[in-house]
Design a protein around this motif. Structure first.
Motif, PDB file in Angstrom:
ATOM      1  N   LEU A  64       9.457   3.459   5.590  1.00  0.00           N
ATOM      2  CA  LEU A  64       9.923   4.403   4.557  1.00  0.00           C
ATOM      3  C   LEU A  64      10.805   3.908   3.238  1.00  0.00           C
ATOM      4  O   LEU A  64      10.615   4.660   2.245  1.00  0.00           O
ATOM      5  N   ALA A  65      11.300   2.569   3.542  1.00  0.00           N
ATOM      6  CA  ALA A  65      12.047   1.905   2.468  1.00  0.00           C
ATOM      7  C   ALA A  65      11.054   1.576   1.286  1.00  0.00           C
ATOM      8  O   ALA A  65      10.927   1.850   0.234  1.00  0.00           O
ATOM      9  N   ALA A  66       9.574   1.165   1.801  1.00  0.00           N
ATOM     10  CA  ALA A  66       8.374   0.755   0.810  1.00  0.00           C
ATOM     11  C   ALA A  66       7.989   2.018   0.027  1.00  0.00           C
ATOM     12  O   ALA A  66       7.798   2.115  -1.159  1.00  0.00           O
ATOM     13  N   ALA A  67       7.722   3.249   0.927  1.00  0.00           N
ATOM     14  CA  ALA A  67       7.460   4.370   0.315  1.00  0.00           C
ATOM     15  C   ALA A  67       8.400   4.926  -0.782  1.00  0.00           C
ATOM     16  O   ALA A  67       8.232   5.459  -1.933  1.00  0.00           O
ATOM     17  N   ALA A 105      10.847   5.902  -6.175  1.00  0.00           N
ATOM     18  CA  ALA A 105      11.945   5.445  -7.083  1.00  0.00           C
ATOM     19  C   ALA A 105      11.324   4.789  -8.428  1.00  0.00           C
ATOM     20  O   ALA A 105      11.812   5.040  -9.596  1.00  0.00           O
ATOM     21  N   MET A 106      10.284   3.939  -8.239  1.00  0.00           N
ATOM     22  CA  MET A 106       9.847   3.149  -9.318  1.00  0.00           C
ATOM     23  C   MET A 106       9.359   4.116 -10.582  1.00  0.00           C
ATOM     24  O   MET A 106       9.145   3.631 -11.544  1.00  0.00           O
ATOM     25  N   ILE A 155      17.908   2.535   1.205  1.00  0.00           N
ATOM     26  CA  ILE A 155      17.554   1.084   0.843  1.00  0.00           C
ATOM     27  C   ILE A 155      16.579   0.904  -0.263  1.00  0.00           C
ATOM     28  O   ILE A 155      16.363   0.242  -1.302  1.00  0.00           O
ATOM     29  N   GLY A 156      15.255   1.749   0.029  1.00  0.00           N
ATOM     30  CA  GLY A 156      14.211   1.744  -0.852  1.00  0.00           C
ATOM     31  C   GLY A 156      14.548   1.987  -2.310  1.00  0.00           C
ATOM     32  O   GLY A 156      14.154   1.463  -3.377  1.00  0.00           O
ATOM     33  N   VAL A 157      15.208   3.179  -2.540  1.00  0.00           N
ATOM     34  CA  VAL A 157      15.791   3.616  -3.792  1.00  0.00           C
ATOM     35  C   VAL A 157      16.631   2.609  -4.376  1.00  0.00           C
ATOM     36  O   VAL A 157      16.721   2.295  -5.694  1.00  0.00           O
ATOM     37  N   GLY A 158      17.474   2.124  -3.533  1.00  0.00           N
ATOM     38  CA  GLY A 158      18.802   1.123  -4.173  1.00  0.00           C
ATOM     39  C   GLY A 158      18.112  -0.027  -4.409  1.00  0.00           C
ATOM     40  O   GLY A 158      18.412  -0.839  -5.613  1.00  0.00           O
ATOM     41  N   VAL A 159      17.085  -0.694  -3.694  1.00  0.00           N
ATOM     42  CA  VAL A 159      16.539  -2.080  -4.040  1.00  0.00           C
ATOM     43  C   VAL A 159      15.709  -1.803  -5.352  1.00  0.00           C
ATOM     44  O   VAL A 159      15.757  -2.712  -6.331  1.00  0.00           O
ATOM     45  N   THR A 160      15.034  -0.670  -5.371  1.00  0.00           N
ATOM     46  CA  THR A 160      14.310  -0.524  -6.841  1.00  0.00           C
ATOM     47  C   THR A 160      15.300  -0.395  -7.924  1.00  0.00           C
ATOM     48  O   THR A 160      14.924  -1.154  -9.038  1.00  0.00           O
ATOM     49  N   TRP A 161      15.985   0.358  -7.650  1.00  0.00           N
ATOM     50  CA  TRP A 161      16.921   0.734  -8.853  1.00  0.00           C
ATOM     51  C   TRP A 161      17.701  -0.432  -9.258  1.00  0.00           C
ATOM     52  O   TRP A 161      17.799  -0.924 -10.532  1.00  0.00           O
ATOM     53  N   LEU A 190       1.224  -1.115   0.082  1.00  0.00           N
ATOM     54  CA  LEU A 190      -0.023   0.003   0.016  1.00  0.00           C
ATOM     55  C   LEU A 190       1.087   1.154   0.000  1.00  0.00           C
ATOM     56  O   LEU A 190       0.518   2.179  -0.760  1.00  0.00           O
ATOM     57  N   LEU A 191       1.893   1.324   0.779  1.00  0.00           N
ATOM     58  CA  LEU A 191       2.867   2.438   0.714  1.00  0.00           C
ATOM     59  C   LEU A 191       3.500   2.511  -0.317  1.00  0.00           C
ATOM     60  O   LEU A 191       3.736   3.655  -0.913  1.00  0.00           O
ATOM     61  N   PHE A 192       3.963   1.356  -0.895  1.00  0.00           N
ATOM     62  CA  PHE A 192       4.753   1.334  -2.456  1.00  0.00           C
ATOM     63  C   PHE A 192       3.903   2.087  -3.652  1.00  0.00           C
ATOM     64  O   PHE A 192       4.343   2.867  -4.277  1.00  0.00           O
TER      65      PHE A 192
END
Length: 548
Positions: free
Chosen positions: A243-246, A251-252, A193-199, A64-66
């Motif tokens: 915050l990582a999910a948001a 980033a997506m 981490i959220g931005v890095g994982v997505t990228w 949901l946050l993502f």
């Protein structure tokens, strides 16, 4: 087998609630219908879902946050960052401190740490709940953008505060300095981490697709797994998974625009995420209603143990908490608008004070929803020594009461406050749209010129390709002159495959040009996504014609 049957039963309840909300003449907001249906299930069917708080949080909150982060208008978020950050951070911290002390004063038997946890739980707002109750009185776009940005960030800040409050209750101690450092680590590391994982995931998938090909199902599944990967990676290093999910969702927006995903895949992916959003929010509200009867009984016992006899004390507590939240929110919004107006008058003497109805509407629009319930249900069942977590059922009941009350207030107040209210439209949107269409049409013409030479090379009838390309170029030149939409096909059967390939190349060049403008900040990301969706539909239609 029982858990599978229960899950299917919950999904059926979500479907029925959606149908019922459309059938009811009073047009009740869907969340209220889902809560009522859940309560009916709990009372009649005597269904009791024992939820593992950590599992519940992991399964429902990250996606949901993502999705909120993915779909929120980025340019509007940047433009109104002052108002958004004030509501998402300043108001949340004020709510946690002020309401925590107030709740402890109101219910002295509730430990101070638990009171702060309850205040943190009820601090986040829910944009989906607000949009559901505002169907008859559409919220002005700029106001809705602020509410969406607030909800995205205060979900994270509120739930992080919940973690701190729970830790204080479990350990019996709290250090402001340590909490500040921990919060900084959780916030910065979570976002990184959220931005890095997505990228990393999107780039790896795109590289694999360029070499070995790609498929729609795989791309959609990867997008579904990204929020869970970001959340678990952040939690593993004790950062904020919320915050990582948001951050992964935000980033997506940018990584997805350059990942080379086919138009048909993007269309199907949006449909899957729409379905997932509807399902997860529906399940949460049905679960809320299902647990209300049992929570009411346990909370009544808790009130009795505090020295009160009448269960009406529960209603008094809910009313007092809702009133306190409303007063804090109204005061914060009023002060924020006065400061904004003061700054505006330094640069523009003509700046006028916003109508008081706007302040009241911003206050009434602070409806609580899925995230509030998710935060309440994540309270641990026991303390470290094995004793029951103090007043857990009372916290869940009060949080449920706040959700119900805020939804009803928004459903009743927003249509009245927004009726007949005329606000100045956002300036520059039409001009930006025209510029994007102009630039994309020129990019399409350039691509057609390149493709016609490439397709005609070595052929016996090069003039055939030149004529088709010239006709398509003329259509794009007509668009440049009148900013009209793409005309219908006007070609013979024999030339249809050639024109289809040329149109497809031109449409893809248009899309690339539009997102290049967005990357250079010449147009907004939201506008680029809107125009990109239009081109995706044309791309998908032309691609299907090629497979037929």
């Amino acid at each position: 087998m029982q858990i599978v049957t229960l899950c299917l039963f919950l999904l059926l309840a979500v479907v029925i609630s959606g149908m019922a909300s459309r059938m009811l003449p009073s047009a009740l907001p869907r969340p209220l219908v889902q809560i009522a249906l859940g309560a009916l299930i709990g009372m009649v069917a005597h269904v009791r879902v024992e939820l593992d708080p950590e599992l519940f949080f992991l399964l429902l909150v990250p996606p949901l946050l993502f999705l909120d982060g993915w779909r929120i208008p980025k340019d509007e978020l940047v433009r109104d960052r002052g108002a958004v950050l004030g509501l998402a951070l300043g108001l949340v911290f004020l709510t946690v401190l002020g309401m925590g002390v107030f709740i402890h004063w109101l219910i002295p038997t509730m430990p101070l740490g638990v009171a702060f946890a309850l205040a943190a739980v009820v601090s986040p707002t829910d944009p989906i709940a607000v949009s559901a109750v505002a169907q008859k009185a559409p919220i002005p776009k700029r106001m809705m953008h602020i509410l969406e940005g607030e909800a995205l960030l205060n979900d994270a800040s509120g739930l992080v505060c919940v973690r701190f409050a729970i830790a204080a209750v479990l350990t019996g101690s709290f250090s402001l300095g340590e909490a500040t450092l921990t919060f900084a680590w959780m916030a910065l590391a979570g976002v990184a981490i959220g931005v890095g994982v997505t990228w990393a995931i999107v780039a790896s998938k795109a590289a694999f697709a360029r070499r070995f090909g790609d498929e729609t199902g795989s791309n959609i599944l990867v997008s579904l797994l990204i929020p869970f990967a970001a959340y678990l990676a952040a939690e593993h290093v004790h950062a904020s998974g919320v915050l990582a999910a948001a951050a992964a969702g935000i980033a997506m927006t940018f990584t997805g625009a350059t990942s080379g995903v086919a138009a048909g895949t993007r269309i199907r992916r949006r449909a899957v995420w729409d379905m997932l959003q509807f399902t997860l929010n529906g399940v949460i509200f049905v679960l809320l209603g299902e647990q209300l009867p049992e929570v009411f009984v346990r909370a009544r016992d808790t009130v009795t143990a505090t020295g009160h006899v009448s269960p009406w004390w529960l209603a008094i507590y809910v009313f007092a908490v809702v009133l306190g939240l409303a007063v804090l929110r109204y005061g914060w919004v009023w002060v924020s608008m006065q400061l904004t107006l003061l700054r505006a008058r330094r640069h523009d003497d003509a700046a006028v004070s916003p109508p008081r109805r706007i302040i009241a509407a911003m206050s009434a629009a602070g409806a609580r929803g899925a995230i509030t319930l998710a935060g309440a249900l994540t309270l641990p069942l026991t303390l470290n020594d094995g004793t029951p977590f103090p007043a857990r059922d009372l916290v869940i009941f009060l949080a449920s009461g706040v959700i119900l009350s805020s939804l009803v207030i928004a459903a009743v107040a927003l249509p009245l406050l927004l009726r007949g209210l005329n606000l100045p439209p956002d300036e520059g949107i039409a001009a930006a749209r025209d510029r994007a269409r102009l630039v994309s049409a020129k990019a399409a013409i350039a691509e057609l010129d390149r493709v016609q030479h490439q397709m005609a090379e070595g052929r016996d009838d090069p003039d055939r390709f030149t004529d088709i390309a010239a006709r398509l170029m003329d259509q794009y030149r007509e668009r440049i002159d009148s900013l009209a939409t793409l005309p219908e096909d006007r070609t013979g059967q024999a030339d249809a495959p050639i024109e289809r390939d040329m149109r497809l190349a031109a449409v893809r060049a248009e899309r690339n040009a539009i997102f290049d403008l967005a990357r250079r900040r010449e147009i907004g990301v939201t506008l680029a996504e809107q125009l990109g969706r239009e081109l995706d539909l044309i791309d998908a239609r032309l691609s299907r014609q090629g497979l037929a």
